[in-house]
Design a protein around this motif. Structure first.
Motif, mmCIF file in Angstrom:
data_model
loop_
_atom_site.group_PDB
_atom_site.id
_atom_site.type_symbol
_atom_site.label_atom_id
_atom_site.label_comp_id
_atom_site.label_asym_id
_atom_site.label_seq_id
_atom_site.Cartn_x
_atom_site.Cartn_y
_atom_site.Cartn_z
ATOM 1 N N VAL A 1 -31.823 49.558 26.708
ATOM 2 C CA VAL A 1 -30.615 49.383 26.947
ATOM 3 C C VAL A 1 -30.225 48.509 27.978
ATOM 4 C CG1 VAL A 1 -28.222 50.597 27.436
ATOM 5 C CG2 VAL A 1 -29.692 51.503 25.762
ATOM 6 N N SER A 2 -30.637 48.752 29.238
ATOM 7 C CA SER A 2 -30.588 48.022 30.513
ATOM 8 C C SER A 2 -30.881 46.606 30.320
ATOM 9 C CB SER A 2 -30.968 48.835 31.705
ATOM 10 O OG SER A 2 -32.497 48.900 31.749
ATOM 11 N N ALA A 3 -32.027 46.396 29.489
ATOM 12 C CA ALA A 3 -32.365 44.898 29.449
ATOM 13 C C ALA A 3 -31.813 44.020 28.465
ATOM 14 C CB ALA A 3 -33.932 45.198 29.063
ATOM 15 N N ASN A 4 -30.770 44.752 27.860
ATOM 16 C CA ASN A 4 -30.042 44.040 26.775
ATOM 17 C C ASN A 4 -28.533 44.335 26.828
ATOM 18 O OD1 ASN A 4 -32.352 43.292 24.640
ATOM 19 N ND2 ASN A 4 -32.709 45.503 25.245
ATOM 20 N N ASN A 5 -27.634 43.001 26.509
ATOM 21 C CA ASN A 5 -26.534 43.318 26.464
ATOM 22 C C ASN A 5 -25.928 44.015 25.345
ATOM 23 O OD1 ASN A 5 -26.284 41.048 28.158
ATOM 24 N ND2 ASN A 5 -26.013 39.669 26.862
ATOM 25 N N MET A 6 -25.235 45.144 25.599
ATOM 26 C CA MET A 6 -24.531 46.100 24.878
ATOM 27 C C MET A 6 -23.227 46.145 24.694
ATOM 28 S SD MET A 6 -27.369 47.911 24.350
ATOM 29 C CE MET A 6 -26.566 49.291 23.546
ATOM 30 N N ALA A 7 -22.548 46.419 23.311
ATOM 31 C CA ALA A 7 -21.338 45.932 23.210
ATOM 32 C C ALA A 7 -20.732 47.114 22.271
ATOM 33 C CB ALA A 7 -20.974 44.741 22.670
ATOM 34 N N TRP A 8 -19.504 47.485 22.645
ATOM 35 C CA TRP A 8 -18.825 48.216 21.214
ATOM 36 C C TRP A 8 -17.814 47.450 20.492
ATOM 37 C CZ3 TRP A 8 -19.742 53.385 20.265
ATOM 38 C CH2 TRP A 8 -20.683 54.170 21.150
ATOM 39 N N PHE A 9 -17.846 47.521 19.318
ATOM 40 C CA PHE A 9 -16.811 46.984 18.441
ATOM 41 C C PHE A 9 -16.063 47.930 17.659
ATOM 42 C CE2 PHE A 9 -17.684 42.452 18.483
ATOM 43 C CZ PHE A 9 -18.956 42.282 19.138
ATOM 44 N N ARG A 10 -15.155 47.827 16.936
ATOM 45 C CA ARG A 10 -14.443 48.787 16.102
ATOM 46 C C ARG A 10 -13.807 48.024 14.632
ATOM 47 N NH1 ARG A 10 -9.227 50.268 19.826
ATOM 48 N NH2 ARG A 10 -7.973 48.686 19.561
ATOM 49 N N HIS A 11 -13.696 48.852 13.731
ATOM 50 C CA HIS A 11 -13.109 48.432 12.599
ATOM 51 C C HIS A 11 -12.062 49.150 11.987
ATOM 52 C CE1 HIS A 11 -14.165 46.263 8.412
ATOM 53 N NE2 HIS A 11 -13.088 46.086 8.880
ATOM 54 N N PRO A 12 -10.950 48.832 12.396
ATOM 55 C CA PRO A 12 -9.749 49.809 11.717
ATOM 56 C C PRO A 12 -9.688 49.457 10.240
ATOM 57 C CG PRO A 12 -9.309 48.144 13.829
ATOM 58 C CD PRO A 12 -10.382 47.596 13.248
ATOM 59 N N PRO A 13 -8.878 50.419 10.009
ATOM 60 C CA PRO A 13 -8.659 50.540 8.586
ATOM 61 C C PRO A 13 -7.900 49.188 8.116
ATOM 62 C CG PRO A 13 -7.559 52.415 9.456
ATOM 63 C CD PRO A 13 -8.306 51.771 10.580
ATOM 64 N N GLU A 14 -8.273 48.418 6.919
ATOM 65 C CA GLU A 14 -7.607 47.489 6.411
ATOM 66 C C GLU A 14 -7.575 46.148 7.319
ATOM 67 O OE1 GLU A 14 -4.004 48.596 4.471
ATOM 68 O OE2 GLU A 14 -5.040 50.162 3.434
ATOM 69 N N LYS A 15 -8.235 46.165 8.432
ATOM 70 C CA LYS A 15 -8.220 45.304 9.516
ATOM 71 C C LYS A 15 -9.775 44.584 9.694
ATOM 72 C CE LYS A 15 -4.078 46.883 11.896
ATOM 73 N NZ LYS A 15 -3.555 47.294 13.518
ATOM 74 N N ASP A 16 -9.662 43.375 10.293
ATOM 75 C CA ASP A 16 -10.996 42.845 10.842
ATOM 76 C C ASP A 16 -11.634 43.587 12.034
ATOM 77 O OD1 ASP A 16 -9.832 39.534 10.154
ATOM 78 O OD2 ASP A 16 -10.812 41.111 8.787
ATOM 79 N N ARG A 17 -12.944 43.690 11.828
ATOM 80 C CA ARG A 17 -13.635 44.061 12.938
ATOM 81 C C ARG A 17 -13.111 43.456 14.319
ATOM 82 N NH1 ARG A 17 -19.909 43.311 12.903
ATOM 83 N NH2 ARG A 17 -19.077 41.022 13.313
ATOM 84 N N GLU A 18 -13.032 44.147 15.452
ATOM 85 C CA GLU A 18 -12.675 43.493 16.732
ATOM 86 C C GLU A 18 -13.429 44.142 17.741
ATOM 87 O OE1 GLU A 18 -8.703 44.828 17.138
ATOM 88 O OE2 GLU A 18 -9.123 46.732 18.033
ATOM 89 N N PHE A 19 -13.649 42.979 18.891
ATOM 90 C CA PHE A 19 -14.256 43.396 19.949
ATOM 91 C C PHE A 19 -13.678 44.535 20.890
ATOM 92 C CE2 PHE A 19 -16.834 42.844 23.634
ATOM 93 C CZ PHE A 19 -15.962 42.810 24.865
ATOM 94 N N VAL A 20 -14.372 45.541 21.413
ATOM 95 C CA VAL A 20 -13.801 46.452 22.266
ATOM 96 C C VAL A 20 -14.260 46.248 23.763
ATOM 97 C CG1 VAL A 20 -13.620 48.884 22.777
ATOM 98 C CG2 VAL A 20 -13.924 48.140 20.491
ATOM 99 N N ALA A 21 -15.578 46.325 23.990
ATOM 100 C CA ALA A 21 -16.258 46.230 25.389
ATOM 101 C C ALA A 21 -17.439 45.901 25.373
ATOM 102 C CB ALA A 21 -16.190 47.570 25.949
ATOM 103 N N LEU A 22 -18.167 45.365 26.488
ATOM 104 C CA LEU A 22 -19.525 45.000 26.423
ATOM 105 C C LEU A 22 -19.992 45.011 27.775
ATOM 106 C CD1 LEU A 22 -20.297 41.792 27.899
ATOM 107 C CD2 LEU A 22 -19.255 41.001 25.749
ATOM 108 N N VAL A 23 -21.152 45.209 28.363
ATOM 109 C CA VAL A 23 -21.762 45.156 29.512
ATOM 110 C C VAL A 23 -23.035 44.115 29.319
ATOM 111 C CG1 VAL A 23 -23.344 47.342 29.194
ATOM 112 C CG2 VAL A 23 -22.795 46.365 31.272
#
Length: 117
Positions: A29-51
């Motif tokens: 994990v520490s050697a790669n860029n990690m991110a969270w995304f989310r997909h709300p109902p009836e909406k496009d996927r969106e960026f949440v956070a990354l390290v």
């Protein structure tokens, strides 16, 4: 074989908190860029956070800034997303993404977060 597994989702009342986990195997994990995304109902996927792997710098989406915190535990090879002061609009399936290179990334199966009034 690389596996990415999210957990920690659930049903929570508005104003409450949840902590999501993203455990990885087959890569560090520490050697790669990690991110969270989310997909709300009836909406496009969106960026949440990354390290970023190289310097640990974190970035957050505008809608979660100040409420969500992403962290990394190298010993457990896991990243977390602490979500506080949850709002109805945070309801979504949350996904963890590992970006190994510009042409290689892995996604988990997602974990459902539902915020109720």
């Amino acid at each position: 074989q690389v596996q990415v597994v999210e957990s920690g989702g659930g049903l929570v009342q508005a104003g409450g908190s949840l902590r999501l986990s993203c455990a990885a195997s087959g890569l560090t994990v520490s050697a790669n860029n990690m991110a969270w995304f989310r997909h709300p109902p009836e909406k496009d996927r969106e960026f949440v956070a990354l390290v970023y792997s190289n310097n640990g710098v974190r970035h957050y989406g505008e809608t979660v800034k100040g409420r969500f915190t992403m962290s990394r535990d190298s010993g457990k090879n896991t990243v977390y997303l602490q979500m506080n002061n949850l709002k109805l609009e945070d309801t979504a399936v949350y996904y963890c993404r590992v970006k190994v290179s510009d042409r290689s990334e892995y996604w988990g199966q997602g974990t459902q977060v539902t915020v109720s009034s």
